[in-house]
Structure formats: C-alpha cells, structure tokens
Design a protein around this motif. Structure first.
Motif, PDB file in Angstrom:
ATOM      1  N   ASP A   1      40.123  -6.731 -39.848  1.00 33.03           N
ATOM      2  CA  ASP A   1      40.419  -7.331 -38.542  1.00 33.03           C
ATOM      3  C   ASP A   1      41.872  -7.784 -38.522  1.00 33.03           C
ATOM      4  N   ALA A   2      42.264  -8.489 -37.433  1.00 33.11           N
ATOM      5  CA  ALA A   2      43.668  -8.888 -37.276  1.00 33.11           C
ATOM      6  C   ALA A   2      44.135  -9.820 -38.377  1.00 33.11           C
ATOM      7  N   SER A   3      43.222 -10.562 -38.976  1.00 33.30           N
ATOM      8  CA  SER A   3      43.594 -11.501 -40.036  1.00 33.30           C
ATOM      9  C   SER A   3      43.605 -10.855 -41.408  1.00 33.30           C
ATOM     10  N   GLY A   4      43.214  -9.584 -41.477  1.00 42.66           N
ATOM     11  CA  GLY A   4      43.192  -8.894 -42.753  1.00 42.66           C
ATOM     12  C   GLY A   4      41.856  -8.918 -43.455  1.00 42.66           C
ATOM     13  N   LYS A   5      40.884  -9.554 -42.854  1.00 43.22           N
ATOM     14  CA  LYS A   5      39.550  -9.630 -43.466  1.00 43.22           C
ATOM     15  C   LYS A   5      38.843  -8.281 -43.326  1.00 43.22           C
ATOM     16  N   ILE A   6      38.183  -7.860 -44.405  1.00 47.75           N
ATOM     17  CA  ILE A   6      37.447  -6.594 -44.376  1.00 47.75           C
ATOM     18  C   ILE A   6      36.187  -6.773 -43.552  1.00 47.75           C
ATOM     19  N   ILE A   7      36.047  -5.963 -42.516  1.00 41.35           N
ATOM     20  CA  ILE A   7      34.866  -6.056 -41.654  1.00 41.35           C
ATOM     21  C   ILE A   7      34.045  -4.765 -41.691  1.00 41.35           C
ATOM     22  N   GLY A   8      34.461  -3.840 -42.547  1.00 41.46           N
ATOM     23  CA  GLY A   8      33.712  -2.589 -42.669  1.00 41.46           C
ATOM     24  C   GLY A   8      34.577  -1.530 -43.333  1.00 41.46           C
ATOM     25  N   LEU A   9      34.256  -0.294 -43.047  1.00 40.64           N
ATOM     26  CA  LEU A   9      35.051   0.811 -43.594  1.00 40.64           C
ATOM     27  C   LEU A   9      35.101   1.956 -42.595  1.00 40.64           C
ATOM     28  N   VAL A  10      36.119   2.800 -42.781  1.00 34.75           N
ATOM     29  CA  VAL A  10      36.276   4.017 -41.987  1.00 34.75           C
ATOM     30  C   VAL A  10      36.201   5.194 -42.960  1.00 34.75           C
ATOM     31  N   GLY A  11      35.381   6.166 -42.613  1.00 36.80           N
ATOM     32  CA  GLY A  11      35.206   7.313 -43.500  1.00 36.80           C
ATOM     33  C   GLY A  11      35.515   8.633 -42.817  1.00 36.80           C
ATOM     34  N   ILE A  12      36.072   9.561 -43.593  1.00 41.22           N
ATOM     35  CA  ILE A  12      36.353  10.919 -43.121  1.00 41.22           C
ATOM     36  C   ILE A  12      35.814  11.884 -44.158  1.00 41.22           C
ATOM     37  N   GLY A  13      34.968  12.805 -43.719  1.00 37.94           N
ATOM     38  CA  GLY A  13      34.392  13.783 -44.645  1.00 37.94           C
ATOM     39  C   GLY A  13      34.653  15.202 -44.180  1.00 37.94           C
ATOM     40  N   ARG A  14      35.177  16.021 -45.070  1.00 38.14           N
ATOM     41  CA  ARG A  14      35.458  17.422 -44.747  1.00 38.14           C
ATOM     42  C   ARG A  14      34.514  18.323 -45.538  1.00 38.14           C
ATOM     43  N   ASP A  15      33.862  19.232 -44.831  1.00 41.16           N
ATOM     44  CA  ASP A  15      32.948  20.160 -45.495  1.00 41.16           C
ATOM     45  C   ASP A  15      33.765  21.178 -46.292  1.00 41.16           C
ATOM     46  N   ILE A  16      33.645  21.098 -47.616  1.00 39.27           N
ATOM     47  CA  ILE A  16      34.380  22.021 -48.494  1.00 39.27           C
ATOM     48  C   ILE A  16      33.405  22.884 -49.290  1.00 39.27           C
ATOM     49  N   HIS A  17      32.160  22.946 -48.818  1.00 37.49           N
ATOM     50  CA  HIS A  17      31.134  23.645 -49.605  1.00 37.49           C
ATOM     51  C   HIS A  17      31.491  25.124 -49.793  1.00 37.49           C
ATOM     52  N   ASP A  18      31.775  25.800 -48.669  1.00 39.85           N
ATOM     53  CA  ASP A  18      32.100  27.229 -48.771  1.00 39.85           C
ATOM     54  C   ASP A  18      33.381  27.443 -49.572  1.00 39.85           C
ATOM     55  N   GLN A  19      34.369  26.559 -49.322  1.00 42.17           N
ATOM     56  CA  GLN A  19      35.626  26.665 -50.059  1.00 42.17           C
ATOM     57  C   GLN A  19      35.385  26.451 -51.548  1.00 42.17           C
ATOM     58  N   LYS A  20      34.533  25.448 -51.882  1.00 43.88           N
ATOM     59  CA  LYS A  20      34.252  25.153 -53.290  1.00 43.88           C
ATOM     60  C   LYS A  20      33.532  26.314 -53.955  1.00 43.88           C
ATOM     61  N   MET A  21      32.560  26.884 -53.245  1.00 42.38           N
ATOM     62  CA  MET A  21      31.843  28.024 -53.813  1.00 42.38           C
ATOM     63  C   MET A  21      32.792  29.214 -54.031  1.00 42.38           C
ATOM     64  N   ALA A  22      33.698  29.404 -53.034  1.00 36.73           N
ATOM     65  CA  ALA A  22      34.665  30.501 -53.176  1.00 36.73           C
ATOM     66  C   ALA A  22      35.608  30.242 -54.349  1.00 36.73           C
ATOM     67  N   GLU A  23      36.025  28.964 -54.496  1.00 31.86           N
ATOM     68  CA  GLU A  23      36.904  28.618 -55.612  1.00 31.86           C
ATOM     69  C   GLU A  23      36.205  28.829 -56.946  1.00 31.86           C
ATOM     70  N   MET A  24      34.929  28.441 -57.010  1.00 30.82           N
ATOM     71  CA  MET A  24      34.177  28.622 -58.253  1.00 30.82           C
ATOM     72  C   MET A  24      34.029  30.100 -58.584  1.00 30.82           C
ATOM     73  N   LYS A  25      33.736  30.897 -57.552  1.00 31.33           N
ATOM     74  CA  LYS A  25      33.606  32.332 -57.781  1.00 31.33           C
ATOM     75  C   LYS A  25      34.939  32.931 -58.214  1.00 31.33           C
ATOM     76  N   LEU A  26      36.014  32.476 -57.532  1.00 28.51           N
ATOM     77  CA  LEU A  26      37.348  32.961 -57.889  1.00 28.51           C
ATOM     78  C   LEU A  26      37.705  32.546 -59.309  1.00 28.51           C
ATOM     79  N   GLN A  27      37.330  31.304 -59.673  1.00 29.03           N
ATOM     80  CA  GLN A  27      37.625  30.835 -61.026  1.00 29.03           C
ATOM     81  C   GLN A  27      36.843  31.625 -62.064  1.00 29.03           C
ATOM     82  N   GLU A  28      35.598  31.961 -61.733  1.00 30.94           N
ATOM     83  CA  GLU A  28      34.800  32.782 -62.645  1.00 30.94           C
ATOM     84  C   GLU A  28      35.449  34.153 -62.836  1.00 30.94           C
ATOM     85  N   GLU A  29      35.913  34.716 -61.713  1.00 28.60           N
ATOM     86  CA  GLU A  29      36.574  36.021 -61.801  1.00 28.60           C
ATOM     87  C   GLU A  29      37.872  35.911 -62.601  1.00 28.60           C
TER      88      GLU A  29
END
Length: 626
Positions: A249-277
């Motif tokens: 808040d304006a006084s600096g007190k923590i009143i919660g959190l803000v979260g951002i999540g990016r779906d990297i599942h396909d990218q991760k699977m592709a990276e794992m496959k690429l790493q295996e190759e």
C-alpha cells in the motif's frame, strides 16, 4: 444543602455579546479558503466572502451584490444554477456535496464540490440560500487520469497472453485476467474473486503455491522466474514460468502479491527434446575417432571433438574455442587451412575428401582426408563451416611402403641379374689371378695381382650383399637370444668405436623370443651402429635399446639404435632404404637396403626418425615367436 446539576437544566448562553458573535462569524467567513455566497429568493447575490470574490474575478463586494449568475456565466450555466437554487428556496431541500462543472468567466473549466442550504430568518421563513463550494478541479483531474491509467493497465493486463493475478495476504484472488481464468477454468472474474488456489487445483499443487508465496508475503522477497506445474481443468498438467512480487500500500505495508505466469510447457518440452538431440549428437561426435569441428566466419573454433583436440595438442575444448589454426599449426599450414575455409564460406561450396598435410605441435606429420561444408542458419545464411577429417597417415605410409616395396622388388630383380652377371665375370678373373700368381715371380707384379684380387673379392662381397637384398636369404633360422645379441653388439661398439662415442645400453631383461637368423640380425644391428658412428664424426652418444611392445594387437620386440649425430631431413627418410642411395661421401648404398630386406624377410618392419642436427633413431620391429 448540596444540590446536583440536572441534565435537563437549560444550557448556559454564550457570554459573547451579539455584536461580537456576528463579528466572529464575519471574520471566520472572510478567512476560510472555500468560496461562500448568499443569494436571495430571486437568485440575486446578497453577500460573498473574499474567496468567492477572487473566484468571480471581482475586487469589491459592490461589484457582485444585486447581480445574478446570468451576469457572470453563460445562459446555460446560469439556468443550471437557477434550477438548483429554486429547489433549495422553494422546497427548503438542501443540496449537499454536489459536483458541478463550472465554466468560469475567464473560460477556464473548474469542478466544484457544492453545498446549498436554505437561508432562514428567526421565524423559519426562507429568505434565500447559502452556497459553500470547494474547487476540486485538481482532484477531478487526478481521478480522471487515475481512471485512464487504470483502464490502460486493465486493457494491457486483460490482453496479455500470460496469466496475471493479484492475491491478498490470505491467498485470496482479488484480480485475475483472462489468461489466469483459462488456467483456473472459469469464465468471469466474479467466479474467482475471494477464492484461493485450493478451490481450483489439486491440494498438493495448491500447497506448493502457498509454500512458494510465503516468503513473498512475509518478507517481501520476490519470486523471479520460478517454474510451477499447474493442473488444468481437464487434468492436463502444464509448466508455468512464474514471477511473484509483493503488493504494497502507500505506506509500504505488504497487502498481498502480484503474480505473472507464462506457459512454457511446449517450449520446455521442445528444449528438452532439443537437448536430448544435442546430447545424442555430441555423444556421437565425441566418440567418433575422426576429428570433427565447427568454425565461425572468422575461422575461429566453436566446436572441437577429442579427435580434433588431439591434432591441436589440447586437453579440453575450452583451450581451443575462439582460437584459429594459426594458434596451433605452422604458418604455411594454417594459411592453407584458412584459404580453404574462406572459399567454403564465401562461395558456399563444399570441399570433399581433400588430402591435407598437418604438422602437430610435437613436429610429427599427419595426413587428413578432409571434408568442409558451409554451416547455415535457419534463414540459409552462411554463419561458418563444419569440418570432418579422417587420419590417413597410416594409409599414406602403407601406400608409400607398397610403392617402396614395388620399387625395391624391381631393383631387386635388376640387382639379381646384375649380381649373376658380375659373379660370372668375377669368377674367371679370380681364377686367372691365381694362375698368374703361379707364373709371375716379379714382386711388383705380384703386388698388383694382390690388389686386383682384393678388389675382386670386394666386388664379390658387394654381389653377395646384392643377392641378400634381392632375395632376402633365409639363412639358418631358429630361436634368437636377442639379449645376448644386443649385449654383444653393445660390447663390441664400446670397445672399438673410440672414446669420443659414448655407448648406452637400455636392454630389457624379459625380451620375447624371435625366430630368425642370428647372423643376419647381427648384420642388421652392426649396419645400424656403423651408420650411427659415421653420423657422429665429432663424437656423441650411441644408444642401443631393446624392449617388448604391443603393436596393433601383436607382440613385438623393438631393437632401437639412436645417435646424436647430424641427422637427416624428413624428405631423405623416405629414401634411405632404397638400394644404391647414400648420403655418405664414400658408400655403395646397400647397407640400409640390406637391413630393410633382412627385416622384411623376418616378417618385421623398420622405422626411421630424424631431424637435421638432432640425431637419428632407427627402430626394428620383430614379431615375437608364439
């Protein structure tokens, strides 16, 4: 008797006289920053304080008393004010905290927070109204700007492909965007607000979320790029790259959190496959015996497998990365490699199976069968090259040996014919010399005959060597005690080569048994030792060594004769075993040819190593009798 105060007793009146109270109120109204205006029932201005006069743009009360809003504002604005005024003066209904958009006489737009109340006499009759207003233009503008920013932020959040949300300190959702609604399986934000992850995800996943969020909510420690696994409504699990930061808040007190999540599942699977190759490809490259490498446009190494590292004399790939062939090879060889590289990368033409000569750091010459192809990026642009080299040194040596053997065979056939012819010529000469010796008595003639006979015998010896060279005479074959043989040679050279030559022995005690002709092998060592002595006219060290060794899965005894003499060039090394070839001022060129022929006849082989001014080493490889 003490009396008590009655709560119903009349209150004491102010001690101020009526005139003083009026003066007090007058000063108060003149001092407050908010504009105050009094109107009669006809809407005429009766009185206003200085703040109102300033707002109206007048300097004296006389400039405003008796006038109406129509004298200062547009007809539309004045009509609006009049409608509100009539509601107050006719119905006695106050107007409280009303926002009014006011166009001032100077054209400026202002916003006022206005209160209008009836003005009554002592009898309660409405005489007009009292208007108190406050300029809230800055507040309204700030609210408009804040709303615009909120709309902009919300538009941005709602149109991001990532999941964006906010939670209070209890983990309850207070804001979600469409990306987060999709992950949760809800259609509207109202379905989510006030609920926690336990309402949407399996318990073990929700507990993981809570555990990860505790440091954010308690200590304000942000969670950056944390991989989280979520379970979608259909049961499918997806990997998110999540960032969670404290919401204050304006006084600096923590009143919660803000979260951002990016779906990297396909990218991760592709990276794992690429790493295996990549791992598969790297494993293959690293275990191929051939040198494999990649270079950038400046011919700097960016990949080098163990085979290539060995050629460069490096232990690890890090020693080679970023360097060029000029860092590892002689200038003339590096320049040839660089020219090939640039042709491949500039013209886009591959070099296939080109024989390249390479000199390693230890001075040894190798031959590679090299292919270089352009390396292109996804757009087809050339960004470097890939090279593969196959060591064909043994093949080249074998070809040279075959060529040498064919030459030796041809020369051997020629030598056999010449030897027979010379032998036929020398035989009657020797017989004639014997007959003449019986007839002649003159000492001078007898001396001449003795010299002629000696030369004839020397010619016979040369013929004998030629026959040995050409036919590889078997002689008397049997087990040969090489320890005894090498010991005898070492003893003989120590006693007969003079003090200027130091003879060193390095003879192993467990030498294998060789099947061969002792006399011929004795001749081999004596020839090599004689050549070593002749190569050290100023003296030096002669080393006679013998040891066991495994070569290509077969057991050999290596007989080694090394000197510290004048040496010879690599070019001469390829010719020294040729018959009639010699580097000596006096010599017939059959010594090393005979050595080569005897060794070959014993199913062995011989190698010579030398550099001008650094001596020479001859190694004879004889197979051990099984």
């Amino acid at each position: 008797m003490r009396t008590t105060k009655n709560s119903n007793s009349p209150k004491k009146r102010s001690t101020l006289p009526a005139g003083a109270r009026v003066e007090l109120f007058q000063q108060l109204l003149n001092t407050i920053p908010d504009p105050v205006l009094v109107k009669d029932c006809a809407g005429r201005y009766v009185w206003c304080n200085p703040a109102k006069m300033k707002e109206m743009g007048v300097n004296a009360l006389s400039e405003i008393v008796g006038k109406t809003a129509g004298d200062f504002f547009s007809p539309g604005m004045a009509a609006t004010f009049r409608a509100d005024d009539e509601l107050v003066v006719k119905k006695g209904q106050p107007i409280l905290n009303q926002r009014e958009k006011v166009i001032e006489p100077d054209g400026a737009i202002h916003w006022h927070l206005t209160n209008k109340i009836p003005w009554r006499d002592t009898g309660g009759k409405i005489l007009g109204l009292i208007c108190v207003s406050r300029d809230i233009t800055q507040l309204v503008e700030a609210e408009v700007k804040l709303q615009q920013e909120r709309n902009l932020l919300r538009t941005l959040v709602d149109n991001l492909p990532d999941a964006v949300y906010a939670k209070d300190t209890q983990g309850r959702k207070v804001m979600v965007n469409p990306g987060d609604l999709k992950n949760i399986g809800c259609r509207t934000e109202a379905e989510v607000i006030g609920k926690t992850d336990f309402d949407f995800f399996p318990r073990e996943i929700a507990e993981q979320f809570v555990a990860a969020e505790m440091p954010v909510l308690k200590n304000g420690t942000p969670l950056i790029n944390h991989e989280e696994m979520i379970s979608l409504p259909g049961g499918e699990r997806r990997l998110l790259l999540t960032t969670k930061i404290p919401w204050r808040d304006a006084s600096g007190k923590i009143i919660g959190l803000v979260g951002i999540g990016r779906d990297i599942h396909d990218q991760k699977m592709a990276e794992m496959k690429l790493q295996e190759e990549r791992n598969l490809l790297r494993t293959l490259i690293n275990h191929l015996p051939d040198p494999i490498y990649a270079k950038d446009l400046a011919s700097r190494k960016i990949v080098a497998n163990p085979g290539d590292l060995k050629n460069m004399g490096c232990q690890t790939e890090a020693e080679a990365i970023g360097k060029t062939d000029f860092d590892f090879f002689p200038k003339e060889i590096a320049e040839a490699f660089f020219a090939d590289d640039q042709m491949v990368m500039k013209e886009g033409k591959a070099v296939i199976n080109r024989e390249e000569k390479m000199v390693s750091k230890d001075g040894k010459t190798h031959w590679l069968l090299t292919s270089k192809i352009p390396w292109r990026d996804a757009a087809g642009k050339i960004v470097g090259l890939i090279g593969i080299g196959r060591d064909i040194t043994e093949k080249k040596e074998l070809e040279a040996q075959i060529t040498q053997a064919q030459r030796m065979e041809s020369i051997g056939r020629l030598a056999t014919g010449i030897a027979h012819d010379l032998n036929n010529i020398l035989t009657p000469i020797l017989i004639s010399i014997e007959l003449l010796r019986e007839k002649l008595q003159d000492k001078e003639y007898l001396n001449m005959l003795t010299k002629a006979e000696a030369n004839a015998h020397r010619g016979a010896d040369i013929i004998k060597q030629m026959l040995w060279f050409s036919r590889g005479l078997n002689g008397n074959r049997g087990p040969v005690n090489l320890q005894q043989l090498t010991g005898e040679i070492a003893q003989f050279t120590s006693e007969n080569y003079g003090n200027s030559i130091r003879v060193e022995r390095q003879i192993a005690a467990d030498l294998g048994t060789v099947h061969g002709d002792s006399a011929q092998l004795h001749q081999v060592l004596m020839n090599l030792c004689t050549n070593a002595r002749d190569a050290m006219p100023e003296g030096g060290a002669l080393t006679i060594a013998a040891r066991n060794a495994d070569v290509d899965g077969r057991r050999y005894v290596i007989l080694e004769v090394a000197d510290t003499g004048v040496g010879f060039s690599p070019e001469l090394a390829s010719r020294i075993f040729e018959p009639f070839f010699t580097t000596k001022a006096v010599g017939h060129g059959l010594g090393l040819s005979t050595v080569h022929s005897i060794v070959k006849g014993h199913c062995g082989f011989i190698k010579a190593e030398s550099e001008p001014g650094h001596g020479a080493t001859f190694r004879v490889y004889l197979p051990v009798q099984v």
